[in-house]
Enzyme design. Sequence first.
Site, PDB file in Angstrom:
ATOM      1  N   ALA A  34       0.808  -1.243  -0.194  1.00  0.00           N
ATOM      2  CA  ALA A  34       0.065  -0.043   0.035  1.00  0.00           C
ATOM      3  C   ALA A  34       0.721   1.186  -0.046  1.00  0.00           C
ATOM      4  CB  ALA A  34      -1.027   0.141   1.056  1.00  0.00           C
ATOM      5  N   TYR A  35       1.930   1.204   0.551  1.00  0.00           N
ATOM      6  CA  TYR A  35       2.777   2.451   0.839  1.00  0.00           C
ATOM      7  C   TYR A  35       3.496   2.693  -0.325  1.00  0.00           C
ATOM      8  CZ  TYR A  35       6.397   5.608   2.520  1.00  0.00           C
ATOM      9  OH  TYR A  35       7.254   6.788   2.664  1.00  0.00           O
ATOM     10  N   SER A  36       4.068   1.456  -0.968  1.00  0.00           N
ATOM     11  CA  SER A  36       4.930   1.653  -2.263  1.00  0.00           C
ATOM     12  C   SER A  36       3.886   2.158  -3.614  1.00  0.00           C
ATOM     13  CB  SER A  36       5.307   0.359  -2.823  1.00  0.00           C
ATOM     14  OG  SER A  36       6.252  -0.010  -1.753  1.00  0.00           O
TER      15      SER A  36
END
Length: 245
Positions: A151-153
């Site tokens: 999700a962060y990437s």
Amino acid sequence: MTRDISGQIAVVTGGAQGIGLAVLRKLVAAGARVASWDANAALNETVMAGEDALALPCDVSDFASVQAALDATVDRLGPPAILVNSAGIAGPNMPVADYPPEYWARIVAVNLTGTFHVNRAVVPGMHEAGYGRILNIASIAGKEGNPNACAYSASKAGVIGFTKSLGKELADMDIAVNCVTPAAARTPIFDQMSKAHIEYMLSKIPRQRFLEVEEAAEMILWTVSPANSFTTGAVFDLSGGRATY
């Protein structure tokens, strides 16, 4: 071209800690009048107070909250000529097969949709003034993708794409829209990460150390100054040699 930003109105999201706080301090030292927009109201209130500086609660994932913060900023300081969008969360470290959908939704809402909300709010005023400087903080994870951080990437890759798109939309005006892709810095965001993930990130940095927030602030200060009169839609590397494109 001058780097003088004295008297300019600046907004820093996520300004209560980490890179955002380092940037905020640089802006204040350079003479800007700065509003810190941060969801952590208690921490935000400790940042600063005064006639030329204010701290406002703001959840960037909620456009109404962003608009309220902008209205208060304009009322107290004036329309912002500078935006540094630093608000972001990391989320848990786990493989996609185990990743909770509710965490995915929250991280994208803050990191990517929040970037849209904040830019959407300030751009009309910059367009009217015919001048503006926007710097969105993405991540090296948005360029390369970190395992166990889907999700962060993905959200930070979205910030890069959004910045390029908006930069081209506004390229015929004196409004620069750029982003930076920092490697890991030792900030409170580490509290959301596993020790193994932190060690993985360090192992990928050829400089063999984490980014210092003051180093990030130095680069960012130039991007939001009048001296940055040509570059827009760009991605500035802050990865210590991990990515050189």
